[in-house]
Structures are given as C-alpha cells and as structure tokens.
Design an enzyme around this catalytic site. Structure first.
Site, short mmCIF file in Angstrom:
data_model
loop_
_atom_site.label_atom_id
_atom_site.label_comp_id
_atom_site.label_asym_id
_atom_site.label_seq_id
_atom_site.Cartn_x
_atom_site.Cartn_y
_atom_site.Cartn_z
N ARG A 23 0.86 -1.19 0.00
CA ARG A 23 0.00 0.00 0.00
C ARG A 23 0.90 1.24 0.00
O ARG A 23 2.12 1.15 0.06
CB ARG A 23 -0.92 -0.02 1.23
CG ARG A 23 -0.19 0.25 2.51
CD ARG A 23 -1.12 0.33 3.72
NE ARG A 23 -0.40 0.84 4.87
CZ ARG A 23 -0.71 0.61 6.14
NH1 ARG A 23 -1.75 -0.14 6.43
NH2 ARG A 23 0.01 1.14 7.11
N ASP B 118 5.95 -7.55 1.60
CA ASP B 118 5.24 -6.86 2.68
C ASP B 118 4.76 -7.90 3.69
O ASP B 118 4.80 -9.11 3.43
CB ASP B 118 4.04 -6.08 2.10
CG ASP B 118 3.63 -4.86 2.95
OD1 ASP B 118 3.37 -5.05 4.16
OD2 ASP B 118 3.60 -3.75 2.41
N TYR C 50 10.69 7.77 15.91
CA TYR C 50 10.68 7.68 14.44
C TYR C 50 11.85 8.45 13.85
O TYR C 50 12.60 7.94 13.00
CB TYR C 50 9.34 8.24 13.93
CG TYR C 50 9.19 8.28 12.43
CD1 TYR C 50 8.85 7.14 11.72
CD2 TYR C 50 9.37 9.47 11.73
CE1 TYR C 50 8.69 7.17 10.34
CE2 TYR C 50 9.21 9.52 10.35
CZ TYR C 50 8.87 8.36 9.65
OH TYR C 50 8.72 8.41 8.29
N LYS D 286 15.17 7.39 11.35
CA LYS D 286 15.38 7.95 10.02
C LYS D 286 16.75 8.64 9.95
O LYS D 286 17.43 8.58 8.92
CB LYS D 286 14.25 8.90 9.65
CG LYS D 286 12.90 8.19 9.46
CD LYS D 286 12.95 7.20 8.29
CE LYS D 286 11.60 6.59 7.97
NZ LYS D 286 11.61 5.72 6.79
N ASN E 186 11.53 0.68 1.38
CA ASN E 186 10.43 1.62 1.60
C ASN E 186 9.65 1.32 2.88
O ASN E 186 9.07 2.24 3.47
CB ASN E 186 9.50 1.56 0.38
CG ASN E 186 8.15 2.17 0.66
OD1 ASN E 186 7.98 3.39 0.66
ND2 ASN E 186 7.14 1.33 0.94
N THR F 11 -0.85 8.91 2.63
CA THR F 11 -0.92 7.46 2.82
C THR F 11 -1.50 7.21 4.21
O THR F 11 -1.77 8.16 4.95
CB THR F 11 0.48 6.83 2.75
OG1 THR F 11 1.25 7.35 3.85
CG2 THR F 11 1.20 7.15 1.45
N VAL G 211 10.55 -7.10 7.27
CA VAL G 211 11.92 -6.64 7.01
C VAL G 211 12.85 -6.77 8.22
O VAL G 211 14.06 -6.70 8.08
CB VAL G 211 11.95 -5.17 6.50
CG1 VAL G 211 11.34 -5.07 5.11
CG2 VAL G 211 11.29 -4.21 7.49
N VAL H 279 3.04 12.79 2.89
CA VAL H 279 2.50 12.08 1.73
C VAL H 279 1.17 11.45 2.14
O VAL H 279 1.04 10.89 3.24
CB VAL H 279 3.48 10.99 1.25
CG1 VAL H 279 2.95 10.33 -0.02
CG2 VAL H 279 4.87 11.58 1.00
N1 LIG Z 1 3.59 9.25 4.54
C1 LIG Z 1 4.44 10.16 4.93
O1 LIG Z 1 4.04 11.31 5.22
C2 LIG Z 1 5.93 9.87 4.99
C3 LIG Z 1 6.82 10.93 5.13
C4 LIG Z 1 8.18 10.66 5.15
C5 LIG Z 1 8.65 9.37 5.02
N2 LIG Z 1 7.75 8.34 4.89
C6 LIG Z 1 8.30 7.00 4.74
O2 LIG Z 1 7.83 6.45 3.53
C7 LIG Z 1 7.81 5.01 3.62
C8 LIG Z 1 6.47 4.48 3.14
O3 LIG Z 1 5.44 4.90 4.03
P1 LIG Z 1 3.94 5.18 3.57
O4 LIG Z 1 3.73 6.64 3.68
O5 LIG Z 1 3.66 4.50 2.29
O6 LIG Z 1 3.17 4.48 4.78
P2 LIG Z 1 2.15 3.26 4.84
O7 LIG Z 1 1.90 3.05 6.28
O8 LIG Z 1 0.98 3.49 3.94
O9 LIG Z 1 2.97 2.02 4.22
C9 LIG Z 1 3.98 1.37 4.93
C10 LIG Z 1 4.11 -0.04 4.39
O10 LIG Z 1 5.16 -0.69 5.11
C11 LIG Z 1 4.71 -1.97 5.47
N3 LIG Z 1 5.41 -2.46 6.66
C12 LIG Z 1 5.33 -2.03 7.94
N4 LIG Z 1 6.09 -2.78 8.73
C13 LIG Z 1 6.68 -3.71 7.94
C14 LIG Z 1 7.59 -4.77 8.17
N5 LIG Z 1 8.04 -5.07 9.41
N6 LIG Z 1 8.00 -5.51 7.12
C15 LIG Z 1 7.54 -5.25 5.86
N7 LIG Z 1 6.67 -4.28 5.58
C16 LIG Z 1 6.25 -3.51 6.62
C17 LIG Z 1 3.22 -1.78 5.75
O11 LIG Z 1 2.53 -3.03 5.76
C18 LIG Z 1 2.83 -0.86 4.60
O12 LIG Z 1 2.52 -1.58 3.44
C19 LIG Z 1 8.14 4.70 5.07
O13 LIG Z 1 9.51 4.36 5.19
C20 LIG Z 1 7.88 6.01 5.78
O14 LIG Z 1 8.62 6.13 6.98
C21 LIG Z 1 6.41 8.56 4.88
#
Ligand SMILES: NC(=O)c1ccc[n+]([C@@H]2O[C@H](COP(=O)([O-])OP(=O)(O)OC[C@H]3O[C@@H](n4cnc5c(N)ncnc54)[C@H](O)[C@@H]3O)[C@@H](O)[C@H]2O)c1
Length: 253
Positions: A16, A37, A153, A157, A88, A188, A62, A186
């Site tokens: 997702r 995932d 968090y 990072k 990711n 999500t 992961v 973002v």
């Molecule tokens: N959304 C934001 O605002 C934002 C901002 C900066 C960075 N990020 C980073 O972007 C990346 C993607 O996040 P997103 O926004 O799509 O969030 P999201 O929560 O929609 O997706 C995260 C995905 O990671 C998977 N996941 C979680 N734990 C896991 C594990 N132990 N093993 C495998 N998969 C696992 C989840 O099942 C999910 O599919 C992340 O690293 C997040 O830290 C997000």
C-alpha cells in the site's frame, strides 16, 4: 521518463501507500517487481492487478533476517536476478519522550533501521555478483528536521542517513549505487491516517500534501540508468516544506 525495462526491483512495504505506487509505476516503466510486505492479502491483490508475469508477492517482515533470504530466493527464482532494492517499508509512532514506551521504540528501530540494514546486507552480495545495482532508501525529512513528538521515528530515520552514506563508499566499487529520498507529508495511511489531511499542509510552499506517485517517480529516476552517476544523493520531495518557511511578516509588506 525513466525507463526500467529489463530491470527487477524488490520493493519493501509495497502492499500500500508509497510502496504500492512504486510497484505500479515500476511495472508501467518496464520492470518486474517483487512486492514484499507483511500485508499478504493486499500484496496478492496488487500482483493480480499488475499481472503475474510482471510481479510476485512475497511475505517479508523486514526485521527478520531469515525472511530476507526467502524473499531474495523467491525473486531470483521468478525473475533471474534483482538489480533494484527500494527500502520503503516503515512504521511510525508518535509520543512525547516521557511517554514513549521503550518496547515501542525498539519496534520502530527493528523495522525502520534494522530492516533497511538487512535489505542492503542481503542484496549487496547478489548485486555485487551482477556487477550492478541500485538501492533507494526511503528516509524522511524527519531525519534532519524532525517534528516534536517524533523522537523514536526521527532517530531511526537519522540513522539511515549515516547507514546509507557508509554504504555508498562500500558498495560503489562493486557497481552498486545507494541513494536516498526524503519525503515530506505524503497522503498514505502513515501521512494522512483515515484520509484526514491536516490543515498544516496548506502551509507548505506548494500548499498541499504530496501524493504517493510523486515519490514513486523520483524512486524510478534513482533506480534507473538515468541516475547512473548518482550515489549518495539525497532528494527532498516535500513540496518545499523544510526550506520554504513563509515569512511571518509578509502581510506587513
Ligand atoms: N507518509 C508520509 O508522510 C511519509 C513521510 C516521510 C517518510 N515516509 C516513509 O515512507 C515510507 C512508506 O510509508 P507510507 O507513507 O507509504 O506508509 P504506509 O503506512 O501506507 O505504508 C507502509 C508499508 O510498510 C509496510 N510495513 C510495515 N512494517 C513492515 C515490516 N516489518 N516488514 C515489511 N513491511 C512492513 C506496511 O505493511 C505498509 O505496506 C516509510 O519508510 C515512511 O517512513 C512517509
């Protein structure tokens, strides 16, 4: 438009959010994708959508070393090799330093930090054998400009900055590039839970939250041969959020 024809990508957290957008875009651009995932049903649905000749779903937590070995083996069995890794997957907790439960903090380290380390550790030897590879680590603006209440968090990072840069020098001579993306907000589950977009995003210079595909296009560039001389790059994809603080006196002319 970065072409990924002939490449094979393993994308973690691809069921997702941003990972899903990356999987969709990478297939559009010609890559085969390993959708990795812990959300197995969502991964299977995505693969059905992408086409079983273009993608496979693998269960990968992961933070588990043995599951990385299985995911790598499954990807190689399906497509012959893996020359792109998008680290990711991520998880988020929010809370004050006083209230943050240490076990919760450790869990974030396991996924966001150890998970990326294991990804690079498991793919590096395989990519070195290929003599090529592109690793894209999804970091965050939190790594250098953290909001309050995000100590757990943000610290994971920040760790990715040092880890990624250390990998640049180690893996470069093997033909492997390592680059970073720093998303801002973002839309999500993580960035806008329950689809509620906080009004604060209006204050970003671009005046809105980012969309997952806007991260995916940058990941596709870094993964592709268009970025063949990029290693150690950090690309901000945050709508100007971290550099574009608005002038508080602007209304006074
Ligand atoms: N959304 C934001 O605002 C934002 C901002 C900066 C960075 N990020 C980073 O972007 C990346 C993607 O996040 P997103 O926004 O799509 O969030 P999201 O929560 O929609 O997706 C995260 C995905 O990671 C998977 N996941 C979680 N734990 C896991 C594990 N132990 N093993 C495998 N998969 C696992 C989840 O099942 C999910 O599919 C992340 O690293 C997040 O830290 C997000």
């Amino acid at each position: 438009m970065s072409d990924l024809t002939g490449k094979v990508a393993l994308i973690t957290g691809a069921s997702r959010g941003q990972g899903e957008a990356e999987a969709r875009l990478f297939v559009e651009r010609g890559a085969k994708v390993v959708v990795a995932d812990i959300l197995d049903d969502d991964a299977q649905k995505l693969v059905a959508d992408l086409g079983v000749n273009n993608a496979i779903a693998v269960h990968l937590d992961v933070s588990k070393p043995e599951e990385w070995k299985q995911a790598l083996a499954a990807g190689i069995e399906a497509f012959g090799f893996i020359d792109i890794l998008v680290n990711n997957a991520g998880t988020y907790i929010q809370g004050s330093i006083t209230d943050t439960d240490v076990d919760g903090y450790r869990k974030v380290i396991e996924v966001n930090q150890i998970g990326v380390f294991l990804g690079m550790q498991n793919l590096a030897a395989h990519m070195a054998e290929l003599g090529r590879g592109s690793i894209v680590n999804i970091v965050s603006v939190s790594s250098f400009a953290p909001l309050d209440l995000t100590a757990a968090y943000a610290s994971t990072k920040s760790a990715l900055l040092g880890m990624s840069k250390a990998a640049v020098g180690e893996l470069g001579p093997k033909g492997i590039r390592v680059n970073m993306i720093h998303p801002g907000g973002v839309a999500t589950e993580m960035g806008a839970p329950a689809r509620v977009v906080p009004a604060a995003y209006d204050q970003a210079p671009l005046g809105r939250i980012g969309q997952p595909r806007e991260i995916a296009t940058v990941a596709a560039f870094l993964a592709s041969d268009d970025a063949s001389y990029c290693s150690g790059a950090e690309i901000l994809v945050d709508g100007g959020w971290t550099v574009g603080t608005r002038n508080p006196w602007a209304s006074e002319g």
